[in-house]
Write an enzyme that holds these catalytic residues in place. Structure first.
Site, PDB file in Angstrom:
ATOM      1  N   HIS A  10       0.837  -1.201   0.000  1.00 13.44           N
ATOM      2  CA  HIS A  10       0.000   0.000   0.000  1.00 13.44           C
ATOM      3  C   HIS A  10       0.880   1.264   0.000  1.00 13.44           C
ATOM      4  O   HIS A  10       2.017   1.219  -0.398  1.00 13.44           O
ATOM      5  CB  HIS A  10      -0.986  -0.047   1.162  1.00 13.44           C
ATOM      6  CG  HIS A  10      -1.766  -1.333   1.195  1.00 13.44           C
ATOM      7  ND1 HIS A  10      -2.805  -1.597   0.338  1.00 13.44           N
ATOM      8  CD2 HIS A  10      -1.603  -2.451   1.960  1.00 13.44           C
ATOM      9  CE1 HIS A  10      -3.271  -2.813   0.574  1.00 13.44           C
ATOM     10  NE2 HIS A  10      -2.558  -3.360   1.541  1.00 13.44           N
ATOM     11  N   GLU A  24      -2.328   0.483   7.909  1.00 14.58           N
ATOM     12  CA  GLU A  24      -1.423  -0.567   7.466  1.00 14.58           C
ATOM     13  C   GLU A  24      -0.213  -0.022   6.720  1.00 14.58           C
ATOM     14  O   GLU A  24       0.915  -0.490   6.925  1.00 14.58           O
ATOM     15  CB  GLU A  24      -2.169  -1.566   6.580  1.00 14.58           C
ATOM     16  CG  GLU A  24      -1.282  -2.703   6.095  1.00 14.58           C
ATOM     17  CD  GLU A  24      -1.938  -3.606   5.077  1.00 14.58           C
ATOM     18  OE1 GLU A  24      -1.255  -4.543   4.610  1.00 14.58           O
ATOM     19  OE2 GLU A  24      -3.109  -3.364   4.725  1.00 14.58           O
ATOM     20  N   HIS A  79       2.873  -6.981   4.866  1.00 12.49           N
ATOM     21  CA  HIS A  79       1.508  -6.502   5.059  1.00 12.49           C
ATOM     22  C   HIS A  79       1.056  -6.709   6.500  1.00 12.49           C
ATOM     23  O   HIS A  79       1.656  -7.468   7.256  1.00 12.49           O
ATOM     24  CB  HIS A  79       0.546  -7.238   4.127  1.00 12.49           C
ATOM     25  CG  HIS A  79       0.713  -6.873   2.688  1.00 12.49           C
ATOM     26  ND1 HIS A  79      -0.141  -6.008   2.033  1.00 12.49           N
ATOM     27  CD2 HIS A  79       1.644  -7.252   1.775  1.00 12.49           C
ATOM     28  CE1 HIS A  79       0.268  -5.878   0.774  1.00 12.49           C
ATOM     29  NE2 HIS A  79       1.345  -6.619   0.595  1.00 12.49           N
ATOM     30  N   GLU A 141       1.703 -11.553   6.365  1.00 15.47           N
ATOM     31  CA  GLU A 141       0.594 -10.828   7.009  1.00 15.47           C
ATOM     32  C   GLU A 141       0.850 -10.855   8.513  1.00 15.47           C
ATOM     33  O   GLU A 141       0.657 -11.868   9.183  1.00 15.47           O
ATOM     34  CB  GLU A 141      -0.744 -11.483   6.674  1.00 15.47           C
ATOM     35  CG  GLU A 141      -1.148 -11.369   5.216  1.00 15.47           C
ATOM     36  CD  GLU A 141      -1.797 -10.032   4.862  1.00 15.47           C
ATOM     37  OE1 GLU A 141      -1.780  -9.120   5.713  1.00 15.47           O
ATOM     38  OE2 GLU A 141      -2.315  -9.910   3.734  1.00 15.47           O
TER      39      GLU A 141
END
Length: 256
Positions: A10, A24, A79, A141
Site C-alpha cells: 500500500h 497498514e 503486510h 501478514e
C-alpha cells in the site's frame, strides 16, 4: 551479491487496512525499513531495494516490474492483516517455484519464533505480486490491525523491531547470508539531526513522518540521532540527503 527486494504494501492514497487508530501502510513501511537497515548493517554481500521508502503510491505492476528489471534474487512483500482474526500467516503463489516453497518453510517459522502468537499457517494464494514476480517470493501478514490485542502490539515500536528481526532471521537462513555488515564495506546512514534532548529528536521524527519518511531514533555518544535511511551504496544516500535538504532538513551522511 544477494539482491533482496522489499515491498511495503500500500502507500500514498491507499492506506491498506485500518483499525484501532492505525494504518497498514505506515506499519508496513516501518517494518520494511527496519528489515533493510538490519540487512545492510549486519550482513555482507547483500543489496536491498524497496518498492517505496516513503508514503508514496506504487501500483502492483510497478512493484514487481522494479524487482524483475533489477534481477532480484528474492521478493518479500510486507503486510498487516484485517478481517477479525489474529496472528501471523504467510503466502506464496499457488504455482510457486521450489525456491519459494523452500524459502517459506524457513522464513515463516523464523518470524513466528520472534513474535509468538497464533500461527495461522503457511498458505498459497494468487496474489498479484506473487504471480508476476519472476523470482522466489513471499507475502507476510503480520497480525490483525482490527484485533485489539494485535493492534496493541503493533503500536509498540520494539515489537515492530521483533517482526523485522524475524523476517531478517528467515532471510539469512533461506539465502545463506553471511555476517559482516554490508559486504565489509561502509554503511552510509542518512542523519537528519542529533540532539542532547530526546524530546527534540522526537519532534524531528514526527516532522519527518508527517512528510512521509520513516525516521528512527538511536542513541550514541550521548546524543539522540534521527536516522532516515542506511545504504551500502553512497549514491543512494546522497540522493536521499539531497531530497531532504530540498525540503528544509539539515540532512547529512554519517558512516560511524
Amino acid at each position: 551479491m544477494v539482491k533482496i527486494f522489499l515491498d511495503p504494501g500500500h502507500g500514498g492514497s491507499d492506506p491498506g487496512a485500518v483499525g484501532n487508530g492505525l494504518q497498514e501502510k505506515t506499519l508496513n513501511l516501518t517494518i520494511a525499513l527496519r528489515i533493510r537497515d538490519m540487512l545492510l548493517a549486519e550482513y555482507q554481500n547483500v543489496e536491498v531495494r524497496m518498492s517505496r521508502t516513503g508514503d508514496t503510491a506504487v501500483s502492483l505492476t510497478q512493484r514487481t516490474n522494479l524487482a524483475n528489471s533489477w534481477g532480484a534474487d528474492y521478493f518479500m512483500s510486507i503486510h498487516i492483516n484485517a478481517g477479525g482474526g489474529t496472528g501471523f500467516e504467510s503466502f506464496i503463489h499457488t504455482s510457486a517455484s521450489s525456491g519459494s516453497v523452500n524459502a517459506q518453510r524457513i522464513i515463516h517459522p523464523a518470524i513466528i519464533q520472534q513474535i509468538g502468537g497464533v500461527n495461522r499457517g503457511q498458505k498459497a494464494a494468487n496474489f498479484a505480486v506473487l504471480r508476476t514476480s519472476t523470482m522466489p517470493a513471499i507475502l507476510t501478514e503480520n497480525l490483525f490491525i482490527d484485533h485489539a490485542n494485535d493492534a496493541a502490539l503493533l503500536r509498540d515500536s520494539s515489537f515492530l523491531t521483533r517482526i523485522a528481526r524475524g523476517h531478517v532471521n528467515g532471510l539469512v537462513q533461506a539465502l545463506n547470508l553471511q555476517t559482516g555488515g554490508g559486504g565489509g564495506g561502509t554503511i552510509y546512514r542518512v542523519q537528519a539531526g542529533a540532539f542532547s534532548s530526546r524530546a527534540n529528536a522526537e519532534a524531528l521524527q514526527a516532522r519527518l513522518r508527517a512528510d512521509g519518511y520513516e525516521a528512527l531514533i538511536t542513541e550514541s555518544g550521548g546524543l539522540f540521532r534521527v536516522q532516515v535511511g542506511a545504504f551500502s551504496v553512497r549514491a543512494n544516500a546522497v540522493a536521499l540527503v539531497n531530497e531532504l535538504q530540498s525540503k528544509g532538513y539539515e540532512a547529512t551522511i554519517v558512516t560511524a
